[in-house]
Design a protein around this motif. Structure first.
Motif, PDB file in Angstrom:
ATOM      1  N   TRP A 214       0.824  -1.205   0.000  1.00 33.73           N
ATOM      2  CA  TRP A 214       0.000   0.000   0.000  1.00 33.73           C
ATOM      3  C   TRP A 214       0.864   1.263   0.000  1.00 33.73           C
ATOM      4  O   TRP A 214       0.611   2.195  -0.764  1.00 33.73           O
ATOM      5  CB  TRP A 214      -0.909  -0.010   1.222  1.00 33.73           C
ATOM      6  CG  TRP A 214      -2.261  -0.605   0.984  1.00 33.73           C
ATOM      7  CD1 TRP A 214      -2.606  -1.486   0.012  1.00 33.73           C
ATOM      8  CD2 TRP A 214      -3.445  -0.340   1.742  1.00 33.73           C
ATOM      9  NE1 TRP A 214      -3.936  -1.803   0.115  1.00 33.73           N
ATOM     10  CE2 TRP A 214      -4.471  -1.123   1.167  1.00 33.73           C
ATOM     11  CE3 TRP A 214      -3.720   0.447   2.847  1.00 33.73           C
ATOM     12  CZ2 TRP A 214      -5.788  -1.120   1.670  1.00 33.73           C
ATOM     13  CZ3 TRP A 214      -5.022   0.452   3.350  1.00 33.73           C
ATOM     14  CH2 TRP A 214      -6.039  -0.306   2.764  1.00 33.73           C
ATOM     15  N   THR A 215       1.858   1.285   0.863  1.00 35.89           N
ATOM     16  CA  THR A 215       2.715   2.472   0.968  1.00 35.89           C
ATOM     17  C   THR A 215       3.471   2.710  -0.337  1.00 35.89           C
ATOM     18  O   THR A 215       3.616   3.859  -0.791  1.00 35.89           O
ATOM     19  CB  THR A 215       3.701   2.310   2.135  1.00 35.89           C
ATOM     20  OG1 THR A 215       2.963   2.060   3.348  1.00 35.89           O
ATOM     21  CG2 THR A 215       4.540   3.563   2.319  1.00 35.89           C
TER      22      THR A 215
ATOM     23  N   LEU B 180       1.414   4.523  -2.961  1.00 41.02           N
ATOM     24  CA  LEU B 180       1.379   5.976  -2.776  1.00 41.02           C
ATOM     25  C   LEU B 180       2.679   6.609  -3.235  1.00 41.02           C
ATOM     26  O   LEU B 180       2.675   7.623  -3.951  1.00 41.02           O
ATOM     27  CB  LEU B 180       1.126   6.323  -1.308  1.00 41.02           C
ATOM     28  CG  LEU B 180      -0.318   6.681  -0.939  1.00 41.02           C
ATOM     29  CD1 LEU B 180      -1.194   5.438  -1.008  1.00 41.02           C
ATOM     30  CD2 LEU B 180      -0.379   7.296   0.459  1.00 41.02           C
TER      31      LEU B 180
ATOM     32  N   ILE C 280      -5.469   8.291   2.624  1.00 41.08           N
ATOM     33  CA  ILE C 280      -5.176   8.367   4.057  1.00 41.08           C
ATOM     34  C   ILE C 280      -6.411   8.777   4.850  1.00 41.08           C
ATOM     35  O   ILE C 280      -6.591   8.366   6.004  1.00 41.08           O
ATOM     36  CB  ILE C 280      -4.015   9.348   4.324  1.00 41.08           C
ATOM     37  CG1 ILE C 280      -2.755   8.866   3.603  1.00 41.08           C
ATOM     38  CG2 ILE C 280      -3.745   9.507   5.817  1.00 41.08           C
ATOM     39  CD1 ILE C 280      -1.615   9.875   3.627  1.00 41.08           C
TER      40      ILE C 280
ATOM     41  N   LEU D  48       1.287   5.205   5.724  1.00 40.92           N
ATOM     42  CA  LEU D  48       0.834   5.930   4.539  1.00 40.92           C
ATOM     43  C   LEU D  48       1.185   7.409   4.603  1.00 40.92           C
ATOM     44  O   LEU D  48       1.468   8.035   3.581  1.00 40.92           O
ATOM     45  CB  LEU D  48      -0.682   5.767   4.363  1.00 40.92           C
ATOM     46  CG  LEU D  48      -1.212   4.361   4.059  1.00 40.92           C
ATOM     47  CD1 LEU D  48      -2.716   4.401   3.858  1.00 40.92           C
ATOM     48  CD2 LEU D  48      -0.529   3.761   2.829  1.00 40.92           C
TER      49      LEU D  48
END
Length: 415
Positions: free
Chosen positions: A229-230, A233, A243, A393
Motif C-alpha cells: 500500500w505504501t 502511494l 489516508i 501511509l
C-alpha cells in the motif's frame, strides 16, 4: 435463561453512553418496556426511515408474528453502547441487529441468549459467516446477510491502457497493471486507509492475503502488505487522499471516471451498474495468487436476555421470519446487496440475479474479523492496525516500524 453480569456493563462511562443515546432516532419510545403485543427492535440503520423498504421489511415480520414492532435506529457505535447500558438497566429490547464484530462484546457480558437456548438451529449457516457470533463454542446470533470487498475496475481505462482484468491474479500483476494505467495518464487505484475500522476492513484482504495473522501484526508477511500500500502511494499509483478516505469517499472518487480501480463492497453493485462508464469487478488477489480472504461485513440478529421469558416465543418467530431462505433474500435485495448466509438463500438470490455470482463466491471465501478466537480482542487489535496503516501511509514511519509499534500496542491492550 441467564441474566447479564455487570463485569463489562459497569465499565462504560456515563458520558459515552449518554452521547450514544443522543445519536439514536426512533418512531417509538426507547428500551424494552413494550407490552405483550409490542416488541422492541434496535438496528444500526438510521438512514432507513419509517417509509423505507427496510422499515416495511421489519413490519412484515411483525405482521407474520401477529404483533407490533417498535423500531429504534442508532448509528453503529452508538447502538453497541446503548445496548450495554440497556442491559445494565434491565431494559434490553427484544431484538437487536448488531454489526458482527460487536456480537462477542455483548455476549461477553452475559446479556445475550445463545441460539441453542433460544431454540434456533444454526446448522445451515455458512461456518465462516457464523464464526463472528460464536464465543466459546456458542452461537449468540444469526447473520442476516453478509457483504465483503472486491476490486471494481473502469473498463474504458483498462482498454485504453491495454490491461486485461483477467490477467490480474496476484500482487505483482496488479502493480504492473497500475504502472500501465498511470503510464497512460490515468489515476490508478483508490481505497480507504482512514484511521477507523473502515481502514482496517479495507487493509485486511492485503494483510490476510500476504499470509499474515492478526496475532502477529509485525510479521514479515504483514510488513509486505503494508509495503504494498505504501509503495503505491510513493509511486503515484494511489492518491494521498486514501489516508483520509472513507469507503463512501472511495466510491465517489471512482465514479468520477478518473480511476482504474477501487476497492469497495457488495453494497455498490447498483451504483456500479448506473455509472457513466462500464464497470467490472474481480476478486482481490493474494500476494502469490488466488483469492485473498476478505473480511465479512454485515449484521447479526441477536436476542437479549429478558426478565419475562414468555416473550421469547414471539421473538423467535420474528428472528425466524428474518432468517428463512425467502427472508434472507428479501433482506439481500432490500440492502442491494447482502449475500444470504446459507447455501439455500444464496441459491435463491442467484436465481433472481445471476450477475451476483462473483459476490456470492467472495462471501463464501470471506473471513470473520473476530475469527481465530479473537473475540473481544479484535477491536483492540484493529485499532492498533489502522494506526499503523495511518503512520506508514502518511510517511511518519516506515511499514516495519509502524507495525512493530502496533504489535506492542495490541499486546498491551489485550493482556
Amino acid at each position: 435463561m441467564r441474566r447479564p453480569t455487570l463485569r463489562t456493563l459497569c465499565a462504560i462511562s456515563t458520558a459515552a453512553v449518554c452521547a450514544a443515546a443522543a445519536a439514536g432516532c426512533s418512531t417509538s419510545d426507547d428500551g424494552g418496556s413494550a407490552d405483550g403485543d409490542t416488541y422492541t427492535w434496535w438496528d444500526p440503520y438510521p438512514q432507513h426511515e419509517e417509509s423505507s423498504d427496510w422499515a416495511a421489511r421489519v413490519d412484515a415480520c411483525a405482521d407474520e408474528a401477529g404483533v407490533t414492532i417498535e423500531r429504534t435506529a442508532y448509528d453503529t457505535t452508538a447502538l453497541t453502547n446503548q445496548a450495554l447500558l440497556a442491559a445494565q438497566e434491565n431494559a434490553s429490547p427484544d431484538v437487536i441487529l448488531l454489526d458482527n464484530p460487536a456480537v462477542s462484546t455483548l455476549a461477553d457480558t452475559g446479556m445475550l441468549t445463545t441460539m441453542d437456548e433460544f431454540g434456533l438451529d444454526t446448522s445451515a449457516i455458512d461456518e465462516n459467516l457464523l464464526a463472528a457470533g460464536v464465543v466459546d463454542g456458542n452461537a449468540y446470533g444469526i447473520p442476516i446477510g453478509a457483504n465483503t470487498l472486491g476490486l471494481y475496475y473502469n473498463q474504458d481505462i483498462l482498454d485504453d491502457a491495454g490491461v486485461d482484468p483477467e490477467s490480474i491474479t496476484d500482487w505483482a500483476s496488479l502493480t504492473e497493471a497500475l504502472e500501465q494505467v498511470t503510464g497512460a495518464g490515468h489515476e490508478g487505484i483508490t481505497f480507504s486507509g482512514i484511521g477507523t475500522e473502515e481502514g482496517s476492513f479495507q487493509f485486511l484482504p492485503w494483510f490476510w492475503g500476504s499470509g499474515a495473522d492478526l496475532g502477529a501484526l509485525d510479521s514479515p508477511e504483514a510488513v509486505e502488505a503494508l509495503e504494498l500500500w505504501t509503495g503505491w502511494l510513493e509511486e503515484g499509483h494511489a492518491p494521498n487522499s486514501v489516508i483520509t478516505n472513507s469507503q463512501n469517499t472511495v466510491w465517489e472518487e471512482f465514479l468520477t471516471g478518473e480511476f482504474a480501480f477501487a476497492e469497495n463492497g457488495t453494497w455498490q453493485v447498483d451504483s456500479a451498474a448506473g455509472a457513466d462508464f462500464p464497470v467490472g469487478v474481480i476478486p482481490l488477489p493474494g500476494r502469490e495468487g488466488g483469492v485473498a480472504p476478505t473480511p465479512t461485513g454485515g449484521e447479526f440478529i441477536v436476542a437479549p436476555v429478558q426478565s419475562d421469558d414468555a416473550r421469547y416465543e414471539v421473538t423467535a418467530q420474528i428472528v425466524e421470519c428474518m432468517t428463512t431462505p425467502e427472508g434472507l433474500v428479501d433482506t439481500a435485495t432490500t440492502f442491494a446487496y447482502y449475500v444470504p448466509p446459507t447455501a439455500a438463500g444464496q441459491e435463491a438470490l442467484l436465481e433472481e440475479n445471476p450477475d451476483l455470482e462473483p459476490w456470492v463466491d467472495a462471501v463464501r471465501n470471506a473471513k470473520g474479523r473476530t475469527s481465530d478466537d479473537l473475540g473481544t480482542d479484535y477491536p483492540l487489535i484493529s485499532e492498533a492496525l489502522w494506526g499503523a496503516v495511518q503512520n506508514s501511509l502518511s510517511g511518519a514511519v516506515g511499514p516495519q516500524e509502524a507495525l512493530e509499534q502496533a504489535q506492542t500496542e495490541a499486546e498491551a491492550a489485550t493482556n
